[in-house]
Design a protein around this motif. Structure first.
Motif, PDB file in Angstrom:
ATOM      1  N   PRO A 403       0.795  -1.232   0.000  1.00 39.36           N
ATOM      2  CA  PRO A 403       0.000   0.000   0.000  1.00 39.36           C
ATOM      3  C   PRO A 403       0.828   1.284   0.000  1.00 39.36           C
ATOM      4  O   PRO A 403       1.705   1.486   0.841  1.00 39.36           O
ATOM      5  CB  PRO A 403      -0.814  -0.130   1.292  1.00 39.36           C
ATOM      6  CG  PRO A 403      -0.994  -1.595   1.445  1.00 39.36           C
ATOM      7  CD  PRO A 403       0.305  -2.203   0.994  1.00 39.36           C
ATOM      8  N   SER A 404       0.536   2.132  -0.993  1.00 41.63           N
ATOM      9  CA  SER A 404       1.162   3.447  -1.118  1.00 41.63           C
ATOM     10  C   SER A 404       0.385   4.217  -2.171  1.00 41.63           C
ATOM     11  O   SER A 404      -0.295   3.617  -3.017  1.00 41.63           O
ATOM     12  CB  SER A 404       2.631   3.325  -1.558  1.00 41.63           C
ATOM     13  OG  SER A 404       2.698   2.922  -2.916  1.00 41.63           O
ATOM     14  N   MET A 408      -1.236   3.210  -7.447  1.00 39.85           N
ATOM     15  CA  MET A 408      -2.411   3.479  -8.276  1.00 39.85           C
ATOM     16  C   MET A 408      -2.038   4.022  -9.658  1.00 39.85           C
ATOM     17  O   MET A 408      -2.856   4.029 -10.570  1.00 39.85           O
ATOM     18  CB  MET A 408      -3.326   4.476  -7.577  1.00 39.85           C
ATOM     19  CG  MET A 408      -4.103   3.884  -6.413  1.00 39.85           C
ATOM     20  SD  MET A 408      -5.542   2.951  -6.969  1.00 39.85           S
ATOM     21  CE  MET A 408      -6.667   4.300  -7.328  1.00 39.85           C
ATOM     22  N   TRP A 425      -2.617  -0.922 -11.053  1.00 40.16           N
ATOM     23  CA  TRP A 425      -4.013  -0.993 -10.629  1.00 40.16           C
ATOM     24  C   TRP A 425      -4.720  -2.191 -11.252  1.00 40.16           C
ATOM     25  O   TRP A 425      -5.780  -2.619 -10.770  1.00 40.16           O
ATOM     26  CB  TRP A 425      -4.768   0.298 -10.954  1.00 40.16           C
ATOM     27  CG  TRP A 425      -5.021   0.601 -12.406  1.00 40.16           C
ATOM     28  CD1 TRP A 425      -4.339   1.484 -13.188  1.00 40.16           C
ATOM     29  CD2 TRP A 425      -6.044   0.031 -13.243  1.00 40.16           C
ATOM     30  NE1 TRP A 425      -4.859   1.504 -14.459  1.00 40.16           N
ATOM     31  CE2 TRP A 425      -5.908   0.624 -14.531  1.00 40.16           C
ATOM     32  CE3 TRP A 425      -7.054  -0.908 -13.050  1.00 40.16           C
ATOM     33  CZ2 TRP A 425      -6.746   0.293 -15.590  1.00 40.16           C
ATOM     34  CZ3 TRP A 425      -7.886  -1.240 -14.111  1.00 40.16           C
ATOM     35  CH2 TRP A 425      -7.733  -0.642 -15.368  1.00 40.16           C
ATOM     36  N   TRP A 611     -10.157  -2.932  -4.600  1.00 36.06           N
ATOM     37  CA  TRP A 611      -9.094  -2.411  -3.742  1.00 36.06           C
ATOM     38  C   TRP A 611      -8.666  -1.018  -4.159  1.00 36.06           C
ATOM     39  O   TRP A 611      -8.212  -0.210  -3.324  1.00 36.06           O
ATOM     40  CB  TRP A 611      -7.898  -3.368  -3.719  1.00 36.06           C
ATOM     41  CG  TRP A 611      -7.085  -3.478  -4.979  1.00 36.06           C
ATOM     42  CD1 TRP A 611      -7.193  -4.417  -5.957  1.00 36.06           C
ATOM     43  CD2 TRP A 611      -6.001  -2.619  -5.391  1.00 36.06           C
ATOM     44  NE1 TRP A 611      -6.265  -4.205  -6.960  1.00 36.06           N
ATOM     45  CE2 TRP A 611      -5.516  -3.108  -6.637  1.00 36.06           C
ATOM     46  CE3 TRP A 611      -5.403  -1.488  -4.833  1.00 36.06           C
ATOM     47  CZ2 TRP A 611      -4.460  -2.512  -7.326  1.00 36.06           C
ATOM     48  CZ3 TRP A 611      -4.344  -0.887  -5.518  1.00 36.06           C
ATOM     49  CH2 TRP A 611      -3.887  -1.391  -6.742  1.00 36.06           C
ATOM     50  N   THR A 612      -8.818  -0.704  -5.442  1.00 29.70           N
ATOM     51  CA  THR A 612      -8.452   0.623  -5.928  1.00 29.70           C
ATOM     52  C   THR A 612      -9.333   1.713  -5.319  1.00 29.70           C
ATOM     53  O   THR A 612      -8.875   2.845  -5.099  1.00 29.70           O
ATOM     54  CB  THR A 612      -8.576   0.647  -7.453  1.00 29.70           C
ATOM     55  OG1 THR A 612      -9.812   0.008  -7.845  1.00 29.70           O
ATOM     56  CG2 THR A 612      -7.430  -0.098  -8.114  1.00 29.70           C
ATOM     57  N   TYR A 614     -10.602   1.569  -2.272  1.00 30.81           N
ATOM     58  CA  TYR A 614     -10.101   1.757  -0.904  1.00 30.81           C
ATOM     59  C   TYR A 614      -8.828   2.601  -0.911  1.00 30.81           C
ATOM     60  O   TYR A 614      -8.645   3.477  -0.053  1.00 30.81           O
ATOM     61  CB  TYR A 614      -9.834   0.396  -0.253  1.00 30.81           C
ATOM     62  CG  TYR A 614     -11.084  -0.382   0.074  1.00 30.81           C
ATOM     63  CD1 TYR A 614     -11.868  -0.030   1.177  1.00 30.81           C
ATOM     64  CD2 TYR A 614     -11.496  -1.450  -0.702  1.00 30.81           C
ATOM     65  CE1 TYR A 614     -13.022  -0.736   1.485  1.00 30.81           C
ATOM     66  CE2 TYR A 614     -12.653  -2.164  -0.406  1.00 30.81           C
ATOM     67  CZ  TYR A 614     -13.411  -1.797   0.687  1.00 30.81           C
ATOM     68  OH  TYR A 614     -14.561  -2.491   0.994  1.00 30.81           O
ATOM     69  N   ASP A 615      -7.941   2.352  -1.881  1.00 27.16           N
ATOM     70  CA  ASP A 615      -6.709   3.140  -1.954  1.00 27.16           C
ATOM     71  C   ASP A 615      -7.004   4.607  -2.258  1.00 27.16           C
ATOM     72  O   ASP A 615      -6.391   5.518  -1.668  1.00 27.16           O
ATOM     73  CB  ASP A 615      -5.785   2.570  -3.035  1.00 27.16           C
ATOM     74  CG  ASP A 615      -4.839   1.518  -2.481  1.00 27.16           C
ATOM     75  OD1 ASP A 615      -5.219   0.844  -1.506  1.00 27.16           O
ATOM     76  OD2 ASP A 615      -3.732   1.350  -3.024  1.00 27.16           O
ATOM     77  N   ARG A 618      -8.288   6.122   1.005  1.00 30.83           N
ATOM     78  CA  ARG A 618      -7.325   6.194   2.106  1.00 30.83           C
ATOM     79  C   ARG A 618      -6.168   7.149   1.811  1.00 30.83           C
ATOM     80  O   ARG A 618      -5.656   7.809   2.714  1.00 30.83           O
ATOM     81  CB  ARG A 618      -6.795   4.798   2.421  1.00 30.83           C
ATOM     82  CG  ARG A 618      -7.848   3.896   3.062  1.00 30.83           C
ATOM     83  CD  ARG A 618      -7.399   2.451   3.127  1.00 30.83           C
ATOM     84  NE  ARG A 618      -8.399   1.610   3.784  1.00 30.83           N
ATOM     85  CZ  ARG A 618      -8.375   0.288   3.791  1.00 30.83           C
ATOM     86  NH1 ARG A 618      -7.392  -0.355   3.173  1.00 30.83           N
ATOM     87  NH2 ARG A 618      -9.318  -0.403   4.402  1.00 30.83           N
ATOM     88  N   PHE A 619      -5.744   7.214   0.537  1.00 31.03           N
ATOM     89  CA  PHE A 619      -4.615   8.072   0.193  1.00 31.03           C
ATOM     90  C   PHE A 619      -5.050   9.397  -0.429  1.00 31.03           C
ATOM     91  O   PHE A 619      -4.205  10.211  -0.804  1.00 31.03           O
ATOM     92  CB  PHE A 619      -3.668   7.341  -0.764  1.00 31.03           C
ATOM     93  CG  PHE A 619      -2.989   6.146  -0.154  1.00 31.03           C
ATOM     94  CD1 PHE A 619      -2.123   6.299   0.915  1.00 31.03           C
ATOM     95  CD2 PHE A 619      -3.229   4.869  -0.639  1.00 31.03           C
ATOM     96  CE1 PHE A 619      -1.493   5.197   1.486  1.00 31.03           C
ATOM     97  CE2 PHE A 619      -2.603   3.761  -0.082  1.00 31.03           C
ATOM     98  CZ  PHE A 619      -1.738   3.926   0.990  1.00 31.03           C
TER      99      PHE A 619
END
Length: 644
Positions: A403-404, A408, A425, A611-612, A614-615, A618-619
Motif C-alpha cells: 500500500p502506497s 495506483m 491498478w 481495492w483501488t 479503498y486506496d 485512504r490516500f
C-alpha cells in the motif's frame, strides 16, 4: 426454481461477525464414538441425532497454495524480505510487519498455506545480498547487488527474470546439489514443520516449478507427507542440464519422488493466461503429438487448476464466450509473462479454464483420458510473503505494490518494444482455494485436492455446495442439511456421473452462503460444456438461483441486474440488495445421454468496492482514467462430469 432463504438466527450471527456455515448444523464437530458400538447399544431404534455416524466433509477450509517469500529470486529482488516462517505466521493470523514496514494482519486466519518459492534459484536472493563472493565476482551478480542496494530492485528483478528465461545466470547461481540450494530447501521444510498444527492450521511443504520462460507454464508442487520425507529430495528445476522446461519431465520426477520418499505429491497448473497459448495443448506439446501417455500422465499428476490469482482470472474470456456477460472479469490478456510477446486471439482457447474443460472432452473421446479433468482453486501468487487478498486489506503482488499512493499510477509491466503495458491498478486482489476436507490436516486436505472437491474464490470466503445426481427433487432445496442429501443421492463437485438411467436427465443441488463479513449474493449459475454430434464443443450458462425476487426467463437467464449500492468515493456499499443465502435444485433441460458434458457452478456477489477504491479513499488520490473501482467477486466450483 430458486429458493433464497434466511433465518433470524442467521442475521444475528452474521451481525456478530461469526463465520456462519451453510447450514450451521452441518459443520458441528464430528463425534468420535464407534458407529458399530452405538448400533449394538440401540439395535432397534434409528439415531435421533442427525449427525451420528456422519463421515462426509462438513466444512470448507480456505487457504493459499501459491505464495512466494524472499527465497524466490524475483521476489527478493523486488524487495521481499519476509522468509517462509514469516509467511506461515501471517497466514495463521499473527500481525507482522510487511516488507515496507507497515503493520498487517488478516481479518481471519487462513486454514492452510503452501509456501511455493521458485524451484530455480531457491535462496538466491539471501545468497546474493549476503555478499556471496562467487556471485559478486561476476558482472551480473555485482550489477544486481549494486542495483538493489541503490534502490533499483525492480530493475534488477526484471533483469534477473530475463537472464533466467534465457538461461544466462551467473556463476555461483544456486542449483540442486549446492550447499546454498540445500540450505534454502531445508529452511523451507523446517518452517512448514514448525508451523504445521494438525486440527488448527496446515502448513504444506511445496515449491513452484518455474518452467516456460516468458510464456508461463509454472506448476506448484505439493507434498502430502512430512519434512523427513520431503527432505530426501530437492525440487525439480527447469534449467538444463539438471532440470527441464518440459512438464513431462516434471511428472517423471514426481513419480520418482513418490517412490523415494513415500510421500504423495501433486501439481497445480498455474493460471494459464500468460502462457500465450501453450498451457492447454490439444495437438502437440514441446514438438511431440499428444498421445495416450501424455493425457494419462497429465491427468494423474495435475488434479487442480489455479483459475484466479493476482495476475488475473482465467475462467472465461469474452472472445471465447460472447454470450457470457460475466466473462469479462479481471482479465490479463495483453501478452506473456514479461510482455516480450503480445497476445493474439488464437492463443486464448488454450489458456482459459472453460475452453480447456471443453477440449478435454474431445481429447477423452480420441485418446481415452481427459487430461483437463481438473478441479478449480484460487491462490495469490503474491511475491511478498503475505497472503493478503481481501480488497480492503490488499498488500499487492510484489513488495513495491504494498500500500502506497504510487501503486495506483505506476506500471507493473511496460515493454516499449511490444507495447505491452499492464498497470499496477490492474493487479487483482485474488484469490483463495476452498477445500471440502474432513479435518484440517495435511492428509485430509491433500486427499480432498486429489479428488477435486474444491472451489476457487476471488477473495471472499463464501461457502458453496454443488452436487450432481439423477434423483434430486425441488423439495431437497428446502432441507436445512443439503450435504446429507447431496452425498446420499449423488456426487459432490469434482465427481463423475455416467450411464444415464433411461429417460432421466442429471439434476444438481447447489447452495451458497455469503461470506460472514462480506457481501450478499447476486446469483448462482451453472455452466455447461459439451461435445455436439458434429464433434464440436459447445457451452451454455444458466442462471439457476437469483436474489431479490427477479425472474429467470424460459431461456434460463435473468436479464435484470441485481443493482449497485457502491459508494465509490467513500469505498463502501450496503447489503440492502442480494441475498445472504441461495439454494436450488436444477435439472438440465437439454440433456443428451449420448454426449459427454461437464457442469460447474459459478456464484456471483453483488457489486462491492475494488481495492483501488479503498486506496483512492485512504490516500486521497485521483485514479487514472479507466481504473476499475467496482467488481463482483465470485466463486467457481470444480465441475461434475458426465460420460456416456
Amino acid at each position: 426454481m430458486h429458493k433464497p432463504t434466511f433465518r433470524n438466527w442467521s442475521l444475528i450471527a452474521l451481525a456478530a461477525g461469526l463465520a456462519l456455515p451453510l447450514l450451521a448444523a452441518e459443520q458441528a464437530d464430528i463425534g468420535t464414538a464407534d458407529k458399530s458400538t452405538l448400533e449394538k447399544a440401540y439395535p432397534s431404534k434409528p439415531n435421533y441425532s442427525p449427525y451420528a455416524g456422519r463421515t462426509f466433509p462438513t466444512q470448507p477450509l480456505f487457504g493459499d497454495t501459491h505464495l512466494h517469500t524472499s527465497f524466490s529470486m524475483d521476489a527478493g529482488a523486488f524487495g521481499a524480505r519476509l522468509a517462509p516462517k514469516d509467511a506461515y505466521r501471517f497466514a495463521r493470523g499473527e500481525e507482522i510487519a510487511s516488507n515496507s514496514g507497515q503493520p498487517v494482519k488478516l481479518s481471519r486466519p487462513l486454514d492452510f498455506l503452501v509456501v511455493a518459492d521458485h524451484s530455480d534459484g531457491m535462496g538466491f536472493f539471501p545468497q546474493l545480498m549476503g555478499g556471496d563472493p562467487d556471485l559478486l565476482a561476476t558482472p551480473q551478480g555485482r550489477k544486481w547487488y549494486d542495483q538493489i542496494k541503490g534502490g533499483q530492485g525492480a530493475d534488477a528483478a526484471m533483469d534477473i527474470i530475463a537472464s533466467f528465461s534465457g538461461n544466462k545466470m551467473p556463476k555461483g547461481f544456486p542449483t540442486p546439489g549446492t550447499t546454498s540450494y540445500r540450505n534454502a530447501w531445508q529452511q523451507t521444510i523446517k518452517a512448514a514443520e514448525t508451523y504445521n498444527e494438525p486440527g488448527r492450521f496446515t502448513a504444506f511443504i511445496g515449491y513452484e516449478w518455474t518452467a516456460g520462460g516468458s510464456s508461463n507454464l509454472h506448476r506448484n508442487v505439493v507434498f502430502r507427507g512430512n519434512g523427513a520425507q520431503a527432505g530426501l529430495v530437492e525440487p525439480f528445476t527447469t534449467l538444463p542440464p539438471l532440470g527441464s522446461p518440459n512438464p513431462t519431465d516434471l511428472w517423471k520426477w514426481m513419480a520418482a519422488t513418490e517412490q523415494k520418499t513415500g510421500s504423495e505429491v501433486l501439481a497445480i497448473a498455474h493460471n494459464g493466461n500468460l502462457s500465450n497459448g501453450i498451457m492447454f495443448p490439444v495437438v502437440e506439446a514441446f514438438g511431440k503429438r499428444l498421445d495416450r501417455d501424455y493425457v494419462q500422465t497429465r491427468a494423474r499428476w495435475e488434479p487442480l487448476y489455479e483459475v484466479t490469482q493476482t495476475k488475473g482470472t482465467g475462467e472465461a474470456h469474452p472472445f471465447l464466450s460472447p454470450n457470457d456477460e460475466f466473462a469479462n472479469f479481471e482479465l490479463w490478456d495483453k501478452g506473456n509473462l514479461d510482455g516480450t510477446a503480445t497476445k493474439t486471439k488464437d492463443m486464448l482457447e488454450f489458456e482459459y479454464a472453460r475452453a480447456a474443460l471443453k477440449n478435454g472432452l474431445v481429447l477423452e473421446a480420441k485418446l481415452g483420458t481427459n487430461p483437463y479433468k481438473f478441479g478449480m482453486i484460487g491462490s495469490s501468487d503474491a511475491h511478498t510473503g503475505l497472503a493478503a487478498m481481501e480488497e480492503d486489506n490488499f498488500f499487492g503482488k510484489t513488495a513495491p505494490q504494498e500500500p502506497s499512493p504510487e501503486r495506483m499510477t505506476k506500471a507493473f509491466v511496460d515493454n516499449p518494444k511490444t507495447g505491452v503495458k499492464i498497470m499496477d491498478w490492474e493487479v487483482s486482489a485474488s484469490g483463495f482455494a476452498a477445500v471440502w476436507a474432513t479435518e484440517n490436516t495435511r492428509e485430509a486436505i491433500f486427499d480432498a485436492m486429489k479428488r477435486r472437491e474444491t472451489y476457487a474464490t476471488t477473495g471472499p470466503r463464501m461457502i458453496v455446495r454443488f452436487f450432481g445426481g439423477w434423483d434430486y427433487a425441488a423439495a431437497d432445496a428446502n432441507n436445512r442439511m443439503p450435504a446429507a442429501i447431496g452425498y446420499a443421492k449423488g456426487v459432490p463437485m469434482g465427481g463423475d456421473l455416467s450411464n444415464a438411467p433411461q429417460g432421466k436427465s442429471p439434476t444438481f443441488l447447489v447452495a451458497a452462503l455469503k461470506d460472514a463479513i462480506g457481501a450478499n449474493l447476486d446469483r448462482i449459475q451453472i455452466v455447461k460444456g459439451w461435445v455436439g454430434p458434429d464433434g464440436k464443443t459447445q457451452e451454455r450458462v444458466y442462471d439457476v438461483a437469483v436474489s431479490g425476487g427477479r425472474k429467470i426467463d424460459a431461456d434460463g437467464r435473468c436479464k435484470t441486474p441485481v443493482g449497485n449500492t457502491v459508494d465509490v468515493e467513500n469505498a463502501t456499499w450496503m447489503n440492502s440488495i442480494g441475498a445472504p443465502e441461495l439454494i436450488t435444485v436444477w435439472k438440465d433441460p437439454q440433456f443428451d445421454a449420448k454426449q459427454r458434458a461437464f457442469y460447474y457452478a459459478r456464484v456471483i456477489e453483488i457489486p462491492t468496492p475494488r481495492w483501488t477504491a479503498y486506496d483512492a479513499k485512504r490516500f486521497a488520490i485521483k485514479p487514472l482514467p479507466g481504473t476499475a473501482m467496482v467488481l463482483q467477486e465470485r466463486a467457481y466450483t470444480a465441475p461434475i462430469w458426465y460420460t456416456p
